[in-house]
Motif scaffolding. Structure first.
Motif, PDB file in Angstrom:
ATOM      1  N   ILE A   5      -8.896  -4.754  -3.742  1.00  0.00           N
ATOM      2  CA  ILE A   5      -7.831  -4.542  -2.772  1.00  0.00           C
ATOM      3  C   ILE A   5      -8.398  -4.874  -1.405  1.00  0.00           C
ATOM      4  CG2 ILE A   5      -6.213  -2.889  -1.785  1.00  0.00           C
ATOM      5  CD1 ILE A   5      -6.722  -1.193  -4.371  1.00  0.00           C
ATOM      6  N   GLN A   7      -8.230  -5.093   2.681  1.00  0.00           N
ATOM      7  CA  GLN A   7      -7.754  -4.142   3.673  1.00  0.00           C
ATOM      8  C   GLN A   7      -6.258  -4.279   3.894  1.00  0.00           C
ATOM      9  OE1 GLN A   7      -9.562  -1.714   5.124  1.00  0.00           O
ATOM     10  NE2 GLN A   7      -7.723  -1.001   6.145  1.00  0.00           N
ATOM     11  N   GLY A   8      -5.558  -3.188   3.812  1.00  0.00           N
ATOM     12  CA  GLY A   8      -4.138  -3.197   4.112  1.00  0.00           C
ATOM     13  C   GLY A   8      -3.932  -3.296   5.611  1.00  0.00           C
ATOM     14  N   PHE A  21      -0.483  -5.635   1.843  1.00  0.00           N
ATOM     15  CA  PHE A  21      -1.718  -5.612   1.063  1.00  0.00           C
ATOM     16  C   PHE A  21      -1.882  -6.938   0.354  1.00  0.00           C
ATOM     17  CE2 PHE A  21      -1.274  -1.034   1.335  1.00  0.00           C
ATOM     18  CZ  PHE A  21      -2.590  -0.589   1.373  1.00  0.00           C
ATOM     19  N   VAL A  23      -3.898  -7.984  -3.027  1.00  0.00           N
ATOM     20  CA  VAL A  23      -4.599  -7.378  -4.160  1.00  0.00           C
ATOM     21  C   VAL A  23      -4.990  -8.493  -5.130  1.00  0.00           C
ATOM     22  CG1 VAL A  23      -4.462  -5.658  -5.995  1.00  0.00           C
ATOM     23  CG2 VAL A  23      -3.161  -5.321  -3.879  1.00  0.00           C
ATOM     24  N   GLU A 116      -0.781   4.054   3.811  1.00  0.00           N
ATOM     25  CA  GLU A 116      -1.643   3.006   3.288  1.00  0.00           C
ATOM     26  C   GLU A 116      -2.516   3.558   2.164  1.00  0.00           C
ATOM     27  OE1 GLU A 116      -5.318   0.383   4.952  1.00  0.00           O
ATOM     28  OE2 GLU A 116      -3.650   0.716   6.324  1.00  0.00           O
ATOM     29  N   ARG A 120      -2.937   2.220  -1.688  1.00  0.00           N
ATOM     30  CA  ARG A 120      -4.266   1.847  -2.180  1.00  0.00           C
ATOM     31  C   ARG A 120      -4.523   2.521  -3.533  1.00  0.00           C
ATOM     32  NH1 ARG A 120      -8.244  -0.713  -0.162  1.00  0.00           N
ATOM     33  NH2 ARG A 120      -7.335  -0.787   1.913  1.00  0.00           N
ATOM     34  N   GLU A 124      -5.100   0.688  -7.160  1.00  0.00           N
ATOM     35  CA  GLU A 124      -6.269   0.964  -8.009  1.00  0.00           C
ATOM     36  C   GLU A 124      -5.825   1.250  -9.436  1.00  0.00           C
ATOM     37  OE1 GLU A 124      -8.222   4.121  -5.892  1.00  0.00           O
ATOM     38  OE2 GLU A 124      -9.073   2.736  -4.396  1.00  0.00           O
TER      39      GLU A 124
END
Length: 132
Positions: A5, A7-8, A21, A23, A116, A120, A124
């Motif tokens: 992932i 960084q948003g 995001f 990913v 955020e 995240r 995941e």
């Protein structure tokens, strides 16, 4: 390859917030698409989809977010859900070689409801679910 992932990013325009995001997923687009565009797939990492008509203009009801419409639908590439409260979720898949893909995600919403960190954690779970 494992998923990751990046960084948003977050932007605010008045009362409208945008989370973005990128990913990287360890599966080809055809294997990832069902996780973004079917009730069973969404329930596995995000939330239950009590209703999801897989077509442009179709009805969608996501538990915790409410009802709305499918506002973009390009099979195996783009699914966008716009909720009645004005929120919008956009999942855009891009090919990354033969065995992986990249998800470009945007969440547009009003107020302060979505973090955020929460996204995240969801991504995941998605990576774990898709792991070979």
């Amino acid at each position: 390859m494992t998923g990751s992932i990046e960084q948003g990013t977050s932007q605010t325009h008045g009362n409208t917030h945008l989370l973005h995001f990128v990913v990287r997923l360890p599966r080809p687009m055809g294997k990832v698409w069902p996780a973004l565009a079917t009730p069973e797939g969404l329930a596995g990492w995000f939330t239950a989809a009590d209703e999801l008509e897989p077509r442009l203009g179709g009805a969608v009801t996501l538990r915790g977010l409410g009802g709305g419409r499918v506002t973009a639908w390009d099979v195996d590439r783009v699914a966008e859900y716009t909720m009645e409260d004005g929120g919008r979720l956009r999942f855009h898949l891009e090919r990354d070689g033969d065995q992986a893909c990249v998800l470009r995600f945007t969440h547009e919403f009003q107020g302060e409801d979505h973090s955020e960190a929460g996204w995240r954690t969801r991504f995941e779970r998605l990576i774990e679910q898709l792991a070979p």
